[in-house]
Design a protein around this motif. Structure first.
Motif: not given
Lengths: 454, 472
Positions: A237-266
């Motif tokens: 929850x303390x991360x300022x950003x999620x870096x999703x390496x690989x398109x398949x990680x997109x959904x996991x990144x959105x889960x983190x965004x929903x849970x902690x409001x963390x923005x992400x980049x794929x």
């Protein structure tokens, strides 16, 4: 746009695809003190274990609920309970990754209910994390199982580290890095080093770099000795950003965004000059964005990376002669296929054939007209006349039949050493790939040269 | 063969297998019928075992009817070699999808068989059922029968869903498929007075090739190899052999005992590992036929081979003398390797008896002497403890324990399926001696055990550092 062909054959010959449970187990192995538990019959675990042991040349902790005919009929509830309790007693893991198989999915074991009953029966284990994921063998492939496991890992609640407790990583900005299945332990290690070079603390999920890199420990361990720790998972929850390496990680990144409001980049790929450039630029912006606008700081890319970039440009110059116009046939999982196909195209090679294992949105954007969801029989038909074939070790005999050299990528690779540490991403990894493949192509050219070389 | 509970019980309680007797040789010992323990079970399933037993038939196609996990994760992973056809090395599967599971997989299976035969024209097709296809109730027998009639190629159903039991049971299920559909379906072109079958030898790393020339030299004909480097046709005519020679424990004992019953072919159990065992094997076969000329020829071969061997082994015997070995492997190898090691002057300080029969255990006891340790259970921790306690010089075990040893910096030799070099026969013993010696004397052991200079410094200055710390 690439057309996706899905012939859906009755007979699969020389499968390229490996199963979801195997992929999920691989992702789980990137967590520290982990024991993956297959809910299925013994063979499901044994086969996965043999594949991973042969690939990494490491001991691989995996366990099974050992379903029998009787428990298949009556339901696997007792087997799951007994397995978890036995594992806790025998191996003392800090976390268990529970995954289903074709058998238990077909019979329809309700994992949510099974786990709930388990929790009700064993309140003493309330805080012990069991991450559960559904991975039937009859759907998807290794990449899908891996992806599903990562999604379960980031969706699970491990309890947070209390807010007043200072972050263990000091005052550096923290990012979460979701690593897809095309990244090897060596790739993850490289990524981590690059990110740390920017003064940023990464939490890699999962982190294969310390569990499957191959190293000696002082004493014997029955669970993973490295990987993402439970403490790190509690601090996602303390991360300022999620870096999703690989398109398949997109959904996991959105889960983190929903849970902690963390923005992400794929970042769908991290090999090739442009891809690495934009990744590093993004990293440099993380610190910059925290500055006062009135006193901007110059984006500071570490000197050694700047130097590597110049080296890579030189390598591209030196090697491009051998790539230009070459016909390459690939059979790889979607994320790896995407990364490799584009890198080769950027070097001037032509993708003659692309075969993959499972559907993915990334397949629509490949540098080739059509991609086949199929097996190595398909590759063998499509790759006639190719100058190079890129697939796993199962491609050895077809490459021989087609009289083309083989560069091994993906899983399993059982006839080559050093896969735990092989790195093919970043500037350094791109250079390694260009040298490896360039040397193969160079050798082929010399072989087929009409003038004998003296 | 329908897979019924009583059929499985039959296979698990084969009277010829001493597993099924308690120490007094009567009554039932439970070890074969015990089910696996969730959370601690290791090892393969019945499907795994059935494919181990049948895939070495090289000109046949092996089609796995199930979802991708069963074939995708396992094909092309066994080291059984072929002297000709490579069809057995291909991975064929129906790769079932969710839809097939809902609507049944029989049609897909039939189509798959049709395509396979059309495109690859194998001598026969073995079709393996798996957990999922057994669970959804696909009628394997009916599909195979229909396809056999249509395509005039033998299509053999193998009932091997993983959940019925262990790898060992799977071996026997593979044997049942051969008994029901293959053995006795064809007459051999000719027979000789000295026709034997080899049962349970899979030509891993080409081991069988080290032994076959010996039989040939002696004038013993191997009619059918079941199944290492076999052609489908030779297994069909196996029923005309005069003697079955069982190698590798009792994995296919059901074949030996059924062939005794049906075709009146007696069987003996032999091993190809080590001089003593190889000698005994040749002698026992010759003795069985009772032909004086054959007996004499075998003695000549033994004399000639052992003389050659003594010269080849001399340097290794010197290096390996007195070296201590912990052995962890299953079945017949638990004692046959002991005797091979002792041929080399090595001392086996401990061996496993987990999968051994009472008879095996008796042999082990005799070979090891009173100080030898017999390991009933073999967790990695237990193995390491025994290695440490006995001050052993190396661990000889299957691939699964390779990293147990290597991570503990203990020399290791792989004795099971995944190894790459043949150890059988006289030639194999030289290879084994060479590798044992390489393992023990490799210069790497000092390097991997050596602490770094700073760790040494730390140790040496520990007391000094402690003093300093106290002083502060």
């Amino acid at each position: 746009m690439t057309t996706i062909l899905n012939p859906n054959k009755s007979l699969s010959v020389n499968p390229l695809k490996m199963s979801q449970p195997l992929g999920a187990a691989l992702a789980f192995l990137g967590l520290r003190k982990m024991m993956p538990l297959f809910h299925g019959s013994q063979g499901c675990t044994a086969f996965a274990k043999v594949v991973l042991v042969r690939h990494f040349r490491e001991s691989i902790p995996l366990s099974t609920t050992a379903m029998t005919e009787v428990s298949t009929i009556l339901g696997g509830e007792d087997n799951v309970e007994q397995a978890i309790l036995t594992i806790l007693e025998k191996y003392q893991p800090q976390i268990i990754g529970l995954l289903t198989t074709g058998l238990t999915e077909t019979r329809g074991d309700d994992m949510k209910r099974i786990l709930k009953t388990f929790r009700d029966k064993h309140p003493e284990l309330d805080s012990f994390p069991v991450v559960s994921v559904s991975t039937p063998d009859y759907k998807g492939s290794l990449q899908d199982g891996y992806t599903a496991a990562v999604e379960s890992i980031v969706a699970a609640d491990y309890g947070n580290v209390p807010d007043d407790e200072p972050p263990t990583v000091g005052m550096k900005p923290q990012v979460t890095v979701l690593c897809a299945s095309h990244l090897s332990p060596g790739d993850v290690e490289e990524l981590k080093t690059v990110i740390e070079g920017f003064g940023i603390s990464p939490i890699m999920v999962p982190d294969l770099s310390r569990s499957l890199d191959g190293h000696l420990e002082d004493d014997y361990h029955t669970v993973t000795t490295g990987g993402t720790s439970l403490t790190q998972l509690k601090q996602l929850n303390r991360s300022c950003l999620t870096l999703a390496i690989g398109e398949s990680m997109r959904k996991a990144a959105t889960i983190l965004q929903e849970r902690f409001g963390t923005k992400y980049k794929v970042f769908p790929r991290l090999a090739g000059l442009d891809a690495v450039d934009s990744f590093l630029w993004e990293l440099s912006q993380i610190l910059t964005s925290r500055c006062d606008h009135h006193f901007p700081i110059v984006p500071n890319v570490p000197a050694h990376l700047q130097r590597q970039r110049r080296q890579l440009q030189d390598v591209i110059l030196d090697t491009h002669f051998y790539f230009g116009g070459k016909k390459v046939a690939l059979a790889l999982e979607p994320d790896l296929l995407y990364q490799t196909a584009w890198l080769l195209t950027e070097m001037g090679a032509n993708i003659q054939a692309a075969v993959t294992t499972t559907k993915s949105p990334i397949l629509e954007d490949l540098p080739i007209d059509s991609v086949t969801i199929g097996d190595l029989e398909d590759l063998e038909e499509l790759a006639v006349g190719s100058d190079l074939i890129i697939t796993n070790s199962h491609g050895t005999s077809l490459a021989k039949r087609l009289k083309a050299p083989l560069y091994r990528m993906g899983y399993p690779i059982f006839d080559q050493l050093g896969l735990g540490q092989r790195c093919l991403v970043g500037y350094r990894g791109t250079m390694k790939f260009l040298f490896d493949v360039g040397n193969i192509l160079l050798e082929e050219e010399a072989k087929h040269s009409p003038v004998a070389l003296h | 063969m329908k897979l019924t509970k009583s059929k499985i019980n039959d296979l698990l309680t084969q009277p010829g297998c001493e597993h099924n007797h308690n120490k007094e040789g009567q009554g039932k010992n439970k070890s074969c019928t015990q089910t696996a323990n969730p959370g601690s079970a290791q090892g393969g399933c019945a499907f795994d075992g059935a494919s181990i037993a049948l895939v070495p038939i090289t000109d046949a196609a092996h089609l796995v009817h199930g979802p991708i996990g069963c074939s995708g994760n396992s094909w092309n992973s066994r080291g059984s070699l072929s002297s000709g056809p490579m069809t057995y090395k291909m991975g064929f599967t129906t790769d079932l999808s969710e839809n097939d599971i809902i609507f049944g997989g029989e049609k897909k299976l039939y189509k798959a068989i049709a395509q396979l035969i059309k495109k690859y024209n194998p001598a026969a097709v073995f079709v393996y059922s798996t957990c999922v296809t057994a669970l959804i109730g696909d009628d394997l027998d009916a599909v195979c029968k229909a396809a056999t009639n249509k395509y005039e190629t033998p299509i053999i159903p193998v009932h091997s869903p993983g959940f019925v039991g262990s790898k060992n049971l799977g071996n026997r299920l593979g044997g049942e498929a051969l008994l029901d559909h293959v053995v006795g379906t064809k007459e051999p072109e000719y027979t000789t007075a000295y026709d034997i079958n080899l049962i349970g030898e899979y030509n891993v790393a080409g081991e069988m090739w080290g032994v076959l020339p010996l039989f040939k030299k002696a004038g013993i004909r191997v009619l059918a190899k079941i199944t290492g480097d076999a052609r489908y046709e030779e297994v069909c005519s196996a029923h005309r052999a005069k003697l079955n020679v069982m190698i590798c424990s009792k994995a296919l004992i059901n074949m030996a005992s059924a062939m005794k019953e049906r075709y009146n072919i007696p069987y003996i159990e032999e091993s190809f590992y080590g001089v003593q065992d190889m000698n005994r094997c040749l002698r026992n076969i010759a003795q069985f036929f009772g032909d004086q000329v054959l007996i004499e020829r075998v003695e000549e071969i033994i004399e000639e081979e052992t003389a050659k061997l003594d010269i080849a082994l001399a340097p290794y015997r010197e290096r390996l003398k007195g070296k201590r070995m912990v052995l962890y492997t299953g079945g017949v190898k638990s004692w046959s390797i002991v005797s091979a090691a002792q041929d080399l002057g090595m001392e086996v300080v401990a061996t496993s008896t987990k999968k051994s029969t009472e008879e095996d255990k008796g042999r082990i006891k005799k070979l090891l002497g009173k100080d030898g340790i017999m390991l009933e259970k073999g967790s990695p921790e237990e193995l390491l403890r025994v290695v440490q306690k006995t001050k052993a010089d190396l661990l000889v075990a299957g691939g699964r324990n390779q990293y147990t040893a290597l991570k503990a910096k203990i020399p290791f030799l792989d004795i099971n399926q995944e190894r790459h070099h043949p150890y059988a026969g006289y030639i194999g013993l030289v290879e084994m001696a060479r590798e044992l010696s390489e393992a023990v004397y490799s210069p790497i052991w000092t390097q991997v055990r050596k602490p770094s200079p700073w760790e040494i410094w730390q140790q040496e200055h520990e007391s000094l550092l402690n003093l300093e710390a106290e002083g502060e």
